[in-house]
Every structure is written in structure tokens, then in C-alpha cells.
Enzyme design. Structure first.
Site, PDB file in Angstrom:
ATOM      1  N   GLY A  64       0.715  -1.093  -0.249  1.00 55.97           N
ATOM      2  CA  GLY A  64       0.180  -0.017  -0.183  1.00 55.97           C
ATOM      3  C   GLY A  64       0.667   1.739  -0.029  1.00 55.97           C
ATOM      4  O   GLY A  64       2.072   1.485  -0.276  1.00 55.97           O
ATOM      5  N   LEU A  65       0.275   2.107  -0.130  1.00 60.19           N
ATOM      6  CA  LEU A  65       0.628   3.593  -0.228  1.00 60.19           C
ATOM      7  C   LEU A  65       1.573   4.236   1.387  1.00 60.19           C
ATOM      8  O   LEU A  65       1.582   3.206   1.705  1.00 60.19           O
ATOM      9  CB  LEU A  65       0.240   4.964  -0.437  1.00 60.19           C
ATOM     10  CG  LEU A  65      -0.429   4.544  -2.157  1.00 60.19           C
ATOM     11  CD1 LEU A  65      -2.192   6.055  -1.521  1.00 60.19           C
ATOM     12  CD2 LEU A  65      -0.028   4.951  -2.902  1.00 60.19           C
ATOM     13  N   SER A 120       3.243  -0.171   8.227  1.00 58.28           N
ATOM     14  CA  SER A 120       4.115  -0.987   9.001  1.00 58.28           C
ATOM     15  C   SER A 120       3.755  -0.823  10.756  1.00 58.28           C
ATOM     16  O   SER A 120       3.816  -1.772  11.675  1.00 58.28           O
ATOM     17  CB  SER A 120       4.955   0.493   9.694  1.00 58.28           C
ATOM     18  OG  SER A 120       5.938   0.361   9.041  1.00 58.28           O
ATOM     19  N   THR A 121       2.185  -0.502  11.147  1.00 58.30           N
ATOM     20  CA  THR A 121       1.269  -0.134  11.954  1.00 58.30           C
ATOM     21  C   THR A 121       0.601  -1.618  12.253  1.00 58.30           C
ATOM     22  O   THR A 121       1.142  -2.486  12.701  1.00 58.30           O
ATOM     23  CB  THR A 121      -0.051   1.018  11.874  1.00 58.30           C
ATOM     24  OG1 THR A 121       1.213   2.646  12.013  1.00 58.30           O
ATOM     25  CG2 THR A 121      -0.138   1.112  13.137  1.00 58.30           C
ATOM     26  N   ASN A 164      14.325  -4.369  -5.412  1.00 63.55           N
ATOM     27  CA  ASN A 164      14.160  -4.656  -3.443  1.00 63.55           C
ATOM     28  C   ASN A 164      13.291  -5.693  -3.283  1.00 63.55           C
ATOM     29  O   ASN A 164      13.224  -6.349  -2.618  1.00 63.55           O
ATOM     30  CB  ASN A 164      13.687  -2.884  -3.646  1.00 63.55           C
ATOM     31  CG  ASN A 164      13.398  -2.208  -2.057  1.00 63.55           C
ATOM     32  OD1 ASN A 164      14.248  -3.420  -1.079  1.00 63.55           O
ATOM     33  ND2 ASN A 164      12.290  -1.749  -1.672  1.00 63.55           N
ATOM     34  N   ILE A 177       5.724  -1.095   0.262  1.00 66.97           N
ATOM     35  CA  ILE A 177       5.055  -0.230  -0.980  1.00 66.97           C
ATOM     36  C   ILE A 177       4.861  -1.563  -2.004  1.00 66.97           C
ATOM     37  O   ILE A 177       3.905  -1.173  -1.732  1.00 66.97           O
ATOM     38  CB  ILE A 177       5.679   1.537  -1.051  1.00 66.97           C
ATOM     39  CG1 ILE A 177       5.624   1.687   0.078  1.00 66.97           C
ATOM     40  CG2 ILE A 177       4.446   1.813  -2.052  1.00 66.97           C
ATOM     41  CD1 ILE A 177       5.877   3.202  -0.445  1.00 66.97           C
ATOM     42  N   SER A 178       6.050  -1.888  -2.316  1.00 69.70           N
ATOM     43  CA  SER A 178       5.994  -2.326  -3.251  1.00 69.70           C
ATOM     44  C   SER A 178       4.406  -2.012  -5.165  1.00 69.70           C
ATOM     45  O   SER A 178       3.828  -2.987  -4.397  1.00 69.70           O
ATOM     46  CB  SER A 178       5.383  -3.971  -3.223  1.00 69.70           C
ATOM     47  OG  SER A 178       4.517  -3.773  -1.784  1.00 69.70           O
TER      48      SER A 178
HETATM   49  N1  LIG Z   1      10.140   8.296  -3.557  1.00 72.16           N
HETATM   50  C1  LIG Z   1       9.906   7.658  -2.898  1.00 72.16           C
HETATM   51  N2  LIG Z   1       7.957   6.726  -3.186  1.00 72.16           N
HETATM   52  C2  LIG Z   1       7.750   5.866  -1.844  1.00 72.16           C
HETATM   53  N3  LIG Z   1       8.948   5.787   0.079  1.00 72.16           N
HETATM   54  C3  LIG Z   1       9.669   6.707  -0.145  1.00 72.16           C
HETATM   55  C4  LIG Z   1      10.418   7.494  -1.454  1.00 72.16           C
HETATM   56  N4  LIG Z   1      11.465   8.088  -0.648  1.00 72.16           N
HETATM   57  C5  LIG Z   1      11.389   7.360  -0.129  1.00 72.16           C
HETATM   58  N5  LIG Z   1      10.338   6.695   0.634  1.00 72.16           N
HETATM   59  C6  LIG Z   1      11.101   5.980   2.226  1.00 72.16           C
HETATM   60  O1  LIG Z   1      11.072   4.674   1.795  1.00 72.16           O
HETATM   61  C7  LIG Z   1       9.348   3.501   2.215  1.00 72.16           C
HETATM   62  C8  LIG Z   1       8.852   2.710   1.179  1.00 72.16           C
HETATM   63  O2  LIG Z   1      10.399   1.781   0.591  1.00 72.16           O
HETATM   64  P1  LIG Z   1       9.836   0.423   0.143  1.00 72.16           P
HETATM   65  O3  LIG Z   1      11.041  -0.320   0.164  1.00 72.16           O
HETATM   66  O4  LIG Z   1       8.739   0.126   1.147  1.00 72.16           O
HETATM   67  O5  LIG Z   1       9.358   0.684  -1.262  1.00 72.16           O
HETATM   68  S1  LIG Z   1       9.126   0.652  -2.349  1.00 72.16           S
HETATM   69  O6  LIG Z   1       8.263  -1.115  -1.745  1.00 72.16           O
HETATM   70  O7  LIG Z   1      10.812  -0.261  -2.840  1.00 72.16           O
HETATM   71  O8  LIG Z   1       8.386   1.299  -3.753  1.00 72.16           O
HETATM   72  C9  LIG Z   1       8.213   5.204   2.918  1.00 72.16           C
HETATM   73  O9  LIG Z   1       8.213   4.685   3.770  1.00 72.16           O
HETATM   74  P2  LIG Z   1       6.875   4.276   4.234  1.00 72.16           P
HETATM   75  O10 LIG Z   1       6.125   5.448   4.270  1.00 72.16           O
HETATM   76  O11 LIG Z   1       6.827   3.185   5.309  1.00 72.16           O
HETATM   77  O12 LIG Z   1       6.134   3.207   3.372  1.00 72.16           O
HETATM   78  C10 LIG Z   1       9.024   6.124   2.296  1.00 72.16           C
HETATM   79  O13 LIG Z   1       9.488   6.529   3.722  1.00 72.16           O
HETATM   80  N1  LIG Z   2      -5.451   2.025  11.280  1.00 71.69           N
HETATM   81  C1  LIG Z   2      -5.184   3.415  11.434  1.00 71.69           C
HETATM   82  N2  LIG Z   2      -5.588   4.179  12.269  1.00 71.69           N
HETATM   83  C2  LIG Z   2      -5.351   5.207  12.237  1.00 71.69           C
HETATM   84  N3  LIG Z   2      -4.136   6.409  12.281  1.00 71.69           N
HETATM   85  C3  LIG Z   2      -3.227   4.874  10.990  1.00 71.69           C
HETATM   86  C4  LIG Z   2      -3.671   4.022  12.112  1.00 71.69           C
HETATM   87  N4  LIG Z   2      -2.675   3.273  10.878  1.00 71.69           N
HETATM   88  C5  LIG Z   2      -1.403   3.518  10.718  1.00 71.69           C
HETATM   89  N5  LIG Z   2      -1.721   4.818  11.283  1.00 71.69           N
HETATM   90  C6  LIG Z   2      -0.756   6.144  11.406  1.00 71.69           C
HETATM   91  O1  LIG Z   2      -0.802   6.662  10.325  1.00 71.69           O
HETATM   92  C7  LIG Z   2       0.682   7.033  10.348  1.00 71.69           C
HETATM   93  C8  LIG Z   2       1.368   6.421   8.870  1.00 71.69           C
HETATM   94  O2  LIG Z   2       1.203   4.754   9.411  1.00 71.69           O
HETATM   95  P1  LIG Z   2       2.172   3.598   9.170  1.00 71.69           P
HETATM   96  O3  LIG Z   2       2.080   2.822   9.395  1.00 71.69           O
HETATM   97  O4  LIG Z   2       4.193   4.430   9.684  1.00 71.69           O
HETATM   98  O5  LIG Z   2       2.115   3.541   7.564  1.00 71.69           O
HETATM   99  P2  LIG Z   2       3.033   3.361   6.215  1.00 71.69           P
HETATM  100  O6  LIG Z   2       4.122   2.025   6.909  1.00 71.69           O
HETATM  101  O7  LIG Z   2       2.291   2.036   5.458  1.00 71.69           O
HETATM  102  O8  LIG Z   2       4.293   4.376   5.686  1.00 71.69           O
HETATM  103  C9  LIG Z   2       1.193   6.901  11.390  1.00 71.69           C
HETATM  104  O9  LIG Z   2       1.641   7.843  12.088  1.00 71.69           O
HETATM  105  C10 LIG Z   2      -0.105   5.945  12.465  1.00 71.69           C
HETATM  106  O10 LIG Z   2       0.090   5.969  13.395  1.00 71.69           O
END
Ligand SMILES: Nc1ncnc2c1ncn2[C@@H]1O[C@H](COP(=O)(O)OS(=O)(=O)O)[C@@H](OP(=O)(O)O)[C@H]1O
Ligand SMILES: Nc1ncnc2c1ncn2[C@@H]1O[C@H](COP(=O)(O)OP(=O)(O)O)[C@@H](O)[C@H]1O
Length: 213
Positions: A37-38, A44-45, A87, A110-111
Site C-alpha cells: 500500500g501507499l 508498518s502499524t 528491492n 509499498i511494493s
Molecule cells: N520516492 C519515494 N517513494 C516512496 N517512498 C519513499 C520514497 N522516498 C523515500 N521513501 C520512503 O521509503 C519507504 C518505502 O520503501 P519501500 O522499500 O517499502 O518501497 S518500495 O516497495 O521499494 O517501493 C517509505 O516508507 P513507508 O512510508 O513506510 O511506506 C518512505 O518512508
Molecule cells: N488504522 C489506523 N488508524 C489511524 N491511524 C493510523 C492507522 N494505521 C496507521 N495510522 C497512522 O498513520 C501513520 C502512518 O502509518 P504507518 O504504519 O507508518 O504507514 P506506512 O508503514 O504504510 O507508511 C502513523 O502515524 C500511524 O500511527
């Protein structure tokens, strides 16, 4: 002798203790829970909450988080399409090893590309790859913006940010979908419950002939 990829003259060495024996020791079935997901959708949560819940049930799991793996195993990769593909390929292979160890491997990345996720699925028996789609609208993820990355992406300070100026391809046939109901996101506890119920129903949390401790 066989030839694989760029390696030649390599052999497969069978070890005496197999997956089934390890599973009996753990009383669980090794599998991969792949959370996609985005950024900000809650991957992570969910991964951490699921790991905690499984632990409390005495089930062995391990989280492979995209952000964390980029500090080590994948530190040489960026966010181009090619790097994201590599990755996911690497993490898919590592997840496969964890599943073979009998562990419930929780991968949260994110994949963004369907073919890359499908490639990871193809490494395992189909039932052992459980794809969880965090179907949370971009606006909600952007509103959360816990790392401030969406703001930077909107300001053009990060290029190629998923959902802003880089693609995300939603799954077509995932096992589990996490989505809003009446415009409200499920709580972390509810998301976790959804995945644990699935694992229970499909029999991953026990194994026939388990070895009592
Ligand atoms: N350009 C760009 N696009 C998306 N995300 C970015 C980018 N640059 C840095 N980040 C940070 O990297 C985390 C995503 O890493 P992933 O390894 O999950 O990405 S991927 O699956 O290879 O697309 C992602 O973490 P999450 O927020 O937990 O998804 C971001 O913190
Ligand atoms: N089910 C949920 N309801 C409300 N807030 C959430 C929920 N899941 C995550 N969050 C909040 O959203 C933000 C992003 O969550 P995170 O788990 O880091 O997302 P990701 O790993 O996809 O980037 C964090 O601040 C987290 O506390």
C-alpha cells in the site's frame, strides 16, 4: 550440476531437517503475509500490531519492513522502477526463507508493481502467500503524512514519490483488503483481527503432529 542466473557449477544441498519438522516444533505453518500500500497507509502499524498479537499467542513471526531493510540489506537501492523491482525481489527471496524456516513472515513494503508482488507469490505454494492490500485513499495517507514526505513530494523536493508522481498498481486478487467503512479507517486492532482471523481459518496457527513443549 545446474546453471542458474549468473551462477554456474552450483549444486542444491538437501539438509536433513525439513520444513515440516520445523513447523511441528513451532506448531504453526510458515507463510508470508505481504502487506502492500501507499506510504502512510498503515503497513508498518499493521505489521507491528500483527507481530505483537501473534507473539502473545506464542506464534513465531518476523517483520521485514521496507524502510528498515533499506538501512541494511537494500541500502544500495533507490526508488527508480528498477531499484524498487530489485528491492521486492530480494525481500521476496528472504521472505521465502523465513517461511521455509516455519516462521510467519510479515513483509511490509509499498511494493507498487503488481508483477513484482506476483513474482514473490510465485516463489511459494500459492496458499502460503497472503497479500494484504491497504486500500486507504491517498488523501488520508497524505493527511497523516507522519514523516512529512508527502509535503516534500508536493513541493517537488522528492521526485518519484509513490502516489504523487510515481505509480501504485493495486492488487487485482488479494487475500485480504483493509479498507474504510463509512469513511472511517479500521483501528490497528481491527486490522490485526482481520488478518489473524484469516490465518486461523486457513490453519496457519497450528500443525498436525506438533511436538509438545
Ligand atoms: N520516492 C519515494 N517513494 C516512496 N517512498 C519513499 C520514497 N522516498 C523515500 N521513501 C520512503 O521509503 C519507504 C518505502 O520503501 P519501500 O522499500 O517499502 O518501497 S518500495 O516497495 O521499494 O517501493 C517509505 O516508507 P513507508 O512510508 O513506510 O511506506 C518512505 O518512508
Ligand atoms: N488504522 C489506523 N488508524 C489511524 N491511524 C493510523 C492507522 N494505521 C496507521 N495510522 C497512522 O498513520 C501513520 C502512518 O502509518 P504507518 O504504519 O507508518 O504507514 P506506512 O508503514 O504504510 O507508511 C502513523 O502515524 C500511524 O500511527
Amino acid at each position: 550440476m545446474s546453471t542458474l542466473g549468473n551462477s554456474t557449477n552450483i549444486f542444491w544441498h538437501e539438509c536433513p531437517v525439513g520444513k515440516l519438522e520445523r513447523q511441528k516444533l513451532l506448531n504453526q505453518q510458515g507463510c508470508v503475509v505481504w502487506i502492500t500500500g501507499l506510504s502512510g497507509s498503515g503497513k508498518s502499524t499493521l505489521a507491528c500490531s500483527l507481530g505483537r498479537e501473534l507473539h502473545s499467542r506464542r506464534k513465531l513471526s518476523y517483520v521485514l519492513d521496507g524502510d528498515n531493510l533499506r538501512h541494511g540489506l537494500n541500502k544500495n537501492l533507490g526508488f527508480t522502477a528498477e531499484d524498487r523491482t530489485e528491492n521486492i525481489r530480494r525481500v521476496g527471496e528472504v521472505a521465502k526463507l523465513f517461511a521455509d524456516a516455519g516462521i510467519i513472515c510479515i513483509a511490509s513494503l509499498i511494493s507498487p508493481y503488481r508483477k513484482d508482488r506476483d513474482g514473490c507469490r510465485a516463489l511459494l505454494p500459492d496458499a502460503n502467500f497472503i497479500e494484504v492490500f491497504m486500500n486507504i485513499p491517498l488523501e488520508v495517507c497524505e493527511e497523516r503524512d507522519s514523516k512529512g514526505l508527502y509535503k516534500l513530494a508536493r513541493a517537488g523536493k522528492i521526485k518519484g514519490f509513490t502516489g504523487i508522481d510515481d505509480p501504485y498498481e493495486p492488487p487485482l486478487n488479494c487475500e485480504i483488503e483493509i479498507r474504510q467503512k463509512d469513511g472511517v479507517c479500521p483501528t490497528p486492532g481491527e486490522m490485526t483481527g482481520q488478518v489473524v482471523s484469516y490465518l486461523e481459518e486457513k490453519g496457519f496457527l497450528q500443525v498436525e503432529g506438533s511436538i509438545p513443549h
